[in-house]
Each structure stands twice: as C-alpha cells, then as structure tokens.
Design a protein around this motif. Structure first.
Motif, short mmCIF file in Angstrom:
data_model
loop_
_atom_site.label_atom_id
_atom_site.label_comp_id
_atom_site.label_asym_id
_atom_site.label_seq_id
_atom_site.Cartn_x
_atom_site.Cartn_y
_atom_site.Cartn_z
N ASP A 238 0.80 -1.22 0.00
CA ASP A 238 0.00 0.00 0.00
C ASP A 238 0.84 1.27 0.00
O ASP A 238 0.32 2.36 0.20
N ASN B 160 -1.84 -1.44 -3.67
CA ASN B 160 -3.18 -1.61 -3.11
C ASN B 160 -3.35 -0.68 -1.90
O ASN B 160 -3.18 -1.07 -0.76
N PRO B 161 -3.72 0.58 -2.17
CA PRO B 161 -3.74 1.61 -1.12
C PRO B 161 -4.76 1.39 -0.01
O PRO B 161 -4.60 1.94 1.07
#
Length: 142
Positions: free
Chosen positions: A78, A96-97
């Motif tokens: 992230d 994938n924040p």
C-alpha cells in the motif's frame, strides 16, 4: 483462502515483508488472523522479513533465503515508495492503497501470467490508477 485450499497454489511460496518497528505485534497479527477454520496467515508463510529497514534489504534476504528470482515474485503493498523501489529489482508489484482486495489480487495474478507468457520478466508496478482501486474500496461505515 484460495492459497490455502486450491491445488494450483501448492508449490507457491508466501512471504511477509514489513518495515514495522512493532515486530512482536506483526508476528502476533500473522498468527491471529484466520483465513480458514484452522489456518492463520502465518501458516501460509514460508518466509518472513519483519524488521525496520529498507524493502530492498527485505527482498534481498527473501531472494537469498528462497532462491526465487525477483522476476518470479509478486509484491502487494500500500506504499508507492515500496512498490517503486522493489519493482526496480525485477519484481512485479501491485499497489493496493486500501488493502489487498480480490480485484487487485486477480489483477496481480493476471498481469504476472501475461508478462510471463510474453517473456517479459521486468519489474513493474500495476494498480496505480483510480480505475483499479477506487471501485475496490468498500466503505461499510454507512
């Protein structure tokens, strides 16, 4: 759970790489989070690099310990500084924040397969655009 239950993943090695200073807490989380009735995330881990420091150092140790080429790794994270740094090693990174979602998991696997099929073994980061992650963020607070 897919990694735990499906035969196609039986030879897959899973690793954790974390820069946290809360090392004991991180290990406790891996041992506590269940992915099946009797399986934790820790049960899936073949390798762990959990200590403060550079992701490059983590991946160097993962590579040395596992003998897996960087181009045979997928890294979900992230933090764009981590994905940028690690992709330069030849690792396919998936940004994938909001945490790892099924959509981003599938994106990573599909991109990895596509690149391997075309002979592309270079590092890259995918999932940076809002197209990939805005739809994934499910705010259940309402």
């Amino acid at each position: 759970q897919e990694l735990n239950n499906e035969a196609k993943w039986s030879k897959t090695k899973v690793a954790a790489a974390s820069r946290t200073g809360e090392i004991d807490w991180a290990h406790m989380c891996l041992a506590t989070f269940k992915i099946g009735q009797n399986t934790t995330i820790d049960d899936l881990m073949s390798y762990k690099q959990i200590y403060p420091g550079s992701k490059l150092r983590h991946f160097k140790h993962l590579h040395e310990d596992s003998k897996i080429e960087y181009s045979d790794m997928i890294f979900f994270d992230d933090d764009t500084s981590n994905t940028s740094e690690v992709s330069r090693l030849g690792v396919l990174c998936v940004y994938n924040p909001y945490g790892l979602t099924e959509k981003l998991w599938r994106l990573g696997i599909e991109e990895f397969s596509k690149r391997r099929g075309s002979g592309d073994r270079s590092g890259a980061t995918v999932g940076k655009t809002s197209y990939y992650y805005d739809d994934d963020y499910d705010d259940d607070s309402d």
